[in-house]
Design an enzyme around this catalytic site. Structure first.
Site, PDB file in Angstrom:
ATOM      1  N   GLY A   1       0.825  -1.330   0.039  1.00 15.17           N
ATOM      2  CA  GLY A   1      -0.115   0.159  -0.022  1.00 15.17           C
ATOM      3  C   GLY A   1       0.879   1.124   0.073  1.00 15.17           C
ATOM      4  O   GLY A   1       2.204   1.407  -0.151  1.00 15.17           O
ATOM      5  N   SER A   2       0.217   2.397  -0.054  1.00 20.60           N
ATOM      6  CA  SER A   2       1.048   3.548   0.028  1.00 20.60           C
ATOM      7  C   SER A   2       1.819   3.794   1.032  1.00 20.60           C
ATOM      8  O   SER A   2       2.978   4.481   0.875  1.00 20.60           O
ATOM      9  CB  SER A   2       0.155   4.662   0.005  1.00 20.60           C
ATOM     10  OG  SER A   2      -0.824   4.799   1.185  1.00 20.60           O
TER      11      SER A   2
ATOM     12  N   GLU B   1       3.821   1.528   2.301  1.00 15.76           N
ATOM     13  CA  GLU B   1       4.913   0.957   2.376  1.00 15.76           C
ATOM     14  C   GLU B   1       5.968   1.239   1.287  1.00 15.76           C
ATOM     15  O   GLU B   1       6.966   0.778   0.940  1.00 15.76           O
ATOM     16  CB  GLU B   1       4.360  -0.801   2.099  1.00 15.76           C
ATOM     17  CG  GLU B   1       3.745  -1.353   3.361  1.00 15.76           C
ATOM     18  CD  GLU B   1       2.601  -0.634   3.557  1.00 15.76           C
ATOM     19  OE1 GLU B   1       2.252  -0.252   4.709  1.00 15.76           O
ATOM     20  OE2 GLU B   1       1.711  -0.852   2.557  1.00 15.76           O
TER      21      GLU B   1
ATOM     22  N   GLU C   1      -4.241  -9.669   2.325  1.00 11.83           N
ATOM     23  CA  GLU C   1      -3.187  -9.757   3.523  1.00 11.83           C
ATOM     24  C   GLU C   1      -3.247 -11.120   4.174  1.00 11.83           C
ATOM     25  O   GLU C   1      -2.239 -11.546   4.967  1.00 11.83           O
ATOM     26  CB  GLU C   1      -3.228  -8.387   4.451  1.00 11.83           C
ATOM     27  CG  GLU C   1      -2.753  -7.265   3.855  1.00 11.83           C
ATOM     28  CD  GLU C   1      -3.964  -6.389   3.031  1.00 11.83           C
ATOM     29  OE1 GLU C   1      -4.755  -7.103   2.642  1.00 11.83           O
ATOM     30  OE2 GLU C   1      -3.696  -5.228   2.879  1.00 11.83           O
TER      31      GLU C   1
ATOM     32  N   HIS D   1      -0.133  -3.481   5.182  1.00 12.14           N
ATOM     33  CA  HIS D   1      -0.595  -1.976   4.879  1.00 12.14           C
ATOM     34  C   HIS D   1      -1.357  -1.567   6.122  1.00 12.14           C
ATOM     35  O   HIS D   1      -2.447  -2.066   6.274  1.00 12.14           O
ATOM     36  CB  HIS D   1      -1.505  -2.012   3.713  1.00 12.14           C
ATOM     37  CG  HIS D   1      -1.851  -0.669   3.233  1.00 12.14           C
ATOM     38  ND1 HIS D   1      -1.082   0.412   3.439  1.00 12.14           N
ATOM     39  CD2 HIS D   1      -2.853  -0.298   2.886  1.00 12.14           C
ATOM     40  CE1 HIS D   1      -1.639   1.413   2.979  1.00 12.14           C
ATOM     41  NE2 HIS D   1      -2.756   1.137   2.669  1.00 12.14           N
TER      42      HIS D   1
ATOM     43  N   HIS E   1     -12.155 -30.428  21.374  1.00 11.44           N
ATOM     44  CA  HIS E   1     -13.177 -29.693  20.710  1.00 11.44           C
ATOM     45  C   HIS E   1     -14.464 -29.887  20.879  1.00 11.44           C
ATOM     46  O   HIS E   1     -15.363 -29.012  20.571  1.00 11.44           O
ATOM     47  CB  HIS E   1     -13.037 -30.301  19.094  1.00 11.44           C
ATOM     48  CG  HIS E   1     -13.627 -29.341  18.028  1.00 11.44           C
ATOM     49  ND1 HIS E   1     -13.717 -29.720  16.761  1.00 11.44           N
ATOM     50  CD2 HIS E   1     -13.887 -27.946  18.169  1.00 11.44           C
ATOM     51  CE1 HIS E   1     -14.317 -28.587  16.253  1.00 11.44           C
ATOM     52  NE2 HIS E   1     -14.378 -27.511  16.814  1.00 11.44           N
TER      53      HIS E   1
ATOM     54  N   GLY F   1      -7.957 -23.872  13.717  1.00 14.99           N
ATOM     55  CA  GLY F   1      -9.313 -24.274  13.141  1.00 14.99           C
ATOM     56  C   GLY F   1      -9.826 -23.133  12.283  1.00 14.99           C
ATOM     57  O   GLY F   1     -10.852 -23.252  11.891  1.00 14.99           O
TER      58      GLY F   1
END
Length: 525
Positions: free
Chosen positions: A25-26, A28, A47, A70, A277, A392
């Site tokens: 993005g800008s 970075e 991402e 970003h 679980h 999970g």
């Protein structure tokens, strides 16, 4: 004096993090300016996919991977995969661009408020440095923390104007992360094991992750004890063709109770005691647990906990034990080969895959409703030959397969992905095509969320909405990203389709329509 960017690039070289996984993005762009030729930038189209790719790469190499995200929105997109990386104990250094420091008091567009707090608690350490010149040291700190056992992700927020600021080079450092277990506790464990008449080993993913597999095999052979895989083990727990391998523990209390009832001592290596679980009552024999994870020892409901490196501790423990004279346990009873039928039984697909896949291939799995069939018919014989997610959370498997393939060049990676899981991160196919990776993607298409069907049976739920997934055309979706694909609807089509996919130099997708009926995942025994 060097700049922050130059110092960080030198640090990344020293740390072996010259493969950067990102979605730019800008904020970075100053980091990406004039990209050096000795770095590889792996572009993911979302991402969450970027973090899962880095996770797979880190787990397959045993070294930290570097992610560039970003600002707040990008970290938000990635949050599910950051959680999975935390549960996977994947060492990651995650950075995110922040708006310029001069704008932060004005609540600017794309500015992240309390950026360092955002990914918590699912990062081991998080910071936005107070000064630009502190950025290189913060990234070095993040790398050290990420690599300390138990490994995990860390996070650094970097204002975009920091990269051009002056910064002194970092002095070289050398750090060892492994610590040996307490010798007195190892001696006490050896005494208990030597006195045991019917010991059993329960082994989790930490054994494979830390390179302690050969030592675990030697210990099991010295004890002549059967070995069970811990519930939800996210890596191979023990070579599944070994005569001492006795199968898999389910993530259900009553099933664990029944499986462990014949034994008088349980040695748990590199796993919690235990991951469940579903709710229920359980009873355990005496337990000895060895792991690097202090939280797992603290959470154990019973037994002795020994904290420290398995790679260092298991040979020491084995040397304290006399050679067992008890008869070796009988070999595990293997299920018969599934018969071809229409619709295709999932077990038949995995049986055919086991027969056809290259000997050194790596399985990356995210088909949770089919895991019992996978465990029955797709044995994993080698350390480092299997990865799945410990969290999970869906969407891990396909991008992780891309990361594993980047980490293991020359080896075929087979991604076994459920149709529901596939739709969480299908854009990772584009990266596999772009990087020309030998990834075979097998979509196990049962036209719905199979785990939800199974849990509906367990809970007595009827006519729940949102479970069926009709009309997904995976070959067309793959073709739209440049990936060749085939649809398989008959049992006799599986073997030639697999042969074609394994011969392809790059990625290929097989969409296999399987029987939508799902067995109950959790039984009482």
């Amino acid at each position: 004096m060097s700049t922050v960017r130059q110092t960080v690039m030198d640090l990344l070289r020293d740390c072996g993090m010259t493969t950067v996984f990102g979605n730019p993005g800008s904020t970075e762009l100053p980091f990406l300016d004039r990209w050096p030729n000795d770095f590889r930038y792996v572009l993911g189209l979302q991402e969450s996919t970027v973090v899962a790719m880095a996770d797979g790469h880190a787990r397959a190499t045993g070294r930290a991977a570097f992610c560039s995200l970003h600002s707040a929105a990008g970290v938000g997109h990635a949050a599910g995969s950051i959680f999975t990386a935390f549960r996977n104990h994947a060492p990651l250094v995650i950075t995110a661009g922040q708006q310029a420091r001069s704008l932060l008091p004005l609540n600017p567009f794309l500015g992240a408020t309390e950026a360092a707090q955002f990914p918590k608690p699912y990062v081991k350490w998080s910071v936005e440095p107070a000064r630009a010149e502190d950025v290189p040291a913060a990234i070095a700190h993040a790398w050290h923390i990420a690599m300390q056992p138990p490994c995990g992700p860390t996070f650094v927020s970097i204002p975009m104007d920091d990269w051009a600021a002056p910064a002194a080079p970092l002095p070289p450092r050398r750090v060892g992360w492994e610590t040996a277990p307490d010798p007195a506790l190892l001696a006490e464990a050896a005494t208990a094991l030597a006195a045991s008449q019917r010991p059993v080993l329960v082994i989790g993913p930490e054994v494979d992750a830390t390179g302690a597999g050969p030592a675990a095999v030697a210990l099991a052979e010295r004890l002549r004890a059967p070995v069970l895989a811990s519930p939800f083990s996210s890596r191979v727990s023990f070579p599944e063709g070994h005569p001492l391998f006795a199968g898999f523990l389910a993530a259900a209390p009553e099933a664990v109770t029944a499986a462990l009832a014949p034994y008088d001592l349980v040695l748990v290596l590199g796993a919690p005691v235990f991951t469940f679980h579903v709710a229920g009552q359980y009873r355990l024999p005496p337990v000895i647990q060895m792991t690097v994870e202090g939280e797992a020892i603290a959470a154990a409901p019973t037994g002795m906990g020994i904290l420290g490196s398995l790679r260092l501790g298991l040979p020491t423990l084995a040397a304290l034990l006399p050679e067992a004279t008890r008869p070796a346990p009988p070999p595990r009873a293997l299920p018969p080969a599934p018969a071809p039928a229409g619709p295709i039984p999932a077990g038949f697909l995995f049986h055919e895959l086991a027969r056809a896949r290259p000997a050194d291939s790596i399985i990356v799995e995210e088909a949770p409703s089919h895991r019992p069939a996978i465990q029955a018919h797709l044995p994993i014989p080698d350390w480092g030959g299997f990865y799945t997610m410990a969290s999970g959370g869906l969407g891990y498997g396909l991008p992780a397969a891309v990361g594993v393939a980047l980490a293991q060049p020359g080896r075929r990676v087979v991604a076994v992905i459920g149709d529901g899981s596939m739709m969480y991160s299908i854009q990772a196919l584009w990266t596999a095509v772009r990087e020309a990776l030998p990834v075979t993607v097998i979509v196990v298409d049962n036209a719905g969320y199979g785990a939800m069907r199974s849990f509906s049976q367990v809970l007595g739920v009827e006519h729940a909405p949102g479970i069926d997934l009709p009309g997904l055309d995976f070959p067309s979706l793959a073709a739209g990203m440049g990936c060749p694909a085939l649809r398989v609807t008959e049992p006799g089509e599986i073997e030639p389709a697999l042969r074609q996919a394994f011969a392809a130099p790059g990625p290929m997708l097989l969409s296999v329509a399987v029987d939508p009926a799902i067995p109950t995942l959790y039984r009482k025994s």
